[in-house]
Motif scaffolding. Sequence first.
Motif, short mmCIF file in Angstrom:
data_model
loop_
_atom_site.label_atom_id
_atom_site.label_comp_id
_atom_site.label_asym_id
_atom_site.label_seq_id
_atom_site.Cartn_x
_atom_site.Cartn_y
_atom_site.Cartn_z
N CYS A 249 0.84 -1.20 0.00
CA CYS A 249 0.00 0.00 0.00
C CYS A 249 0.88 1.24 0.00
O CYS A 249 1.98 1.24 0.55
CB CYS A 249 -0.89 0.04 1.24
N MET A 250 0.39 2.30 -0.60
CA MET A 250 1.10 3.58 -0.54
C MET A 250 0.09 4.72 -0.43
O MET A 250 -0.96 4.71 -1.07
CB MET A 250 1.99 3.78 -1.77
N PHE A 251 0.41 5.65 0.44
CA PHE A 251 -0.42 6.83 0.59
C PHE A 251 -0.11 7.81 -0.54
O PHE A 251 1.04 7.91 -1.01
CB PHE A 251 -0.17 7.50 1.93
N ALA A 252 -1.13 8.56 -0.99
CA ALA A 252 -0.94 9.55 -2.04
C ALA A 252 -1.97 10.65 -1.87
O ALA A 252 -3.00 10.46 -1.22
CB ALA A 252 -1.08 8.90 -3.43
N SER A 253 -1.70 11.81 -2.46
CA SER A 253 -2.54 13.00 -2.19
C SER A 253 -3.67 13.21 -3.19
O SER A 253 -4.68 13.81 -2.85
CB SER A 253 -1.65 14.25 -2.18
N ASN A 254 -3.47 12.81 -4.44
CA ASN A 254 -4.42 13.16 -5.52
C ASN A 254 -4.58 14.67 -5.64
O ASN A 254 -5.67 15.17 -5.94
CB ASN A 254 -5.78 12.50 -5.31
N PHE A 255 -3.50 15.40 -5.43
CA PHE A 255 -3.56 16.86 -5.61
C PHE A 255 -3.26 17.21 -7.07
O PHE A 255 -2.55 16.50 -7.75
CB PHE A 255 -2.56 17.53 -4.67
#
Length: 297
Positions: A249-255
């Motif tokens: 899993c990896m966290f991401a912002s979608n900014f």
Amino acid sequence: MTMLQVVDPHVHLWAPGTLRYPWMESDAVGFNGDVTPVKKRYAPADLLADAGDTVQVLKAVHIEAIAADPLAETRWVQEQADAQDVLKIGIVGYADFTRPDVETLLAAQCESRATRGIRQILNVHANPLYDYVGRHYMDDVTWRRNFKLLSQYGLSFDMQLYPSQMHAAAVLARDNPDVSFVLNHAGMFVDRDQVGGWAAWRDGLALLATLPNMTVKISGLGMFDHHWTVESLRPYVLQVIDTFGADRCMFASNFPVDKLYSNYPAVWQAFAQIVGGASDSEKAQLFRMNAERVYRL
């Protein structure tokens, strides 16, 4: 507040005015709400400005932004990456695998040295509000045949779809064991008002997690929860991590899309609060190491 170091594997860099984005030319309001505030240039400097002094973005991955000319988009992002030395950038470009000339496009995409993968949005939904593409690409013989070119070019595939499509996605991933798949936005659990919606998402995730070539980005949660809180995000984040494990899993912002609903530090601090009890090695995987490995940064 302690500085949080992250590798952000899902951002959209764009330049309306320089490049065309047909979706920016429409006044239609979709499930994201009014996107007018983000219809402006977003370059590496803007991402770093949004991060402020509490989040240090070490590296980032640009995900194709549905530009009219996907090759021009990739070249523009490569130029932005080359023009600064603060932020290492990887690129996930676009290709349509139904096109007879798709191999030519893939070869051209790979001319940009930051190119790591391809995304072709697959989201299909019975409700027009949520339908992106209006056709089931994974059922198309030509699409599936051309998809195998990814392995030849050493490219990963960012897979964006809904839970109802996860069984077809599992077949695709099994048929292409040499391709690294990255499930976007935690599987986009959209049917939250339907009986069985949670089970369909949960069971679909569990099926995809059985495939060794599948990882997942926990991102874009604000798109379906515009007024989110840490507690409203918590069950989704923990379900994904429980299903795939911290090593996939990896966290991401979608900014800047999720900028419509929050600010950059708030997104990352929410993730940090939710996994506050994780080990240091698990946190390193979720916030940095998995993204670096998957996208070869």
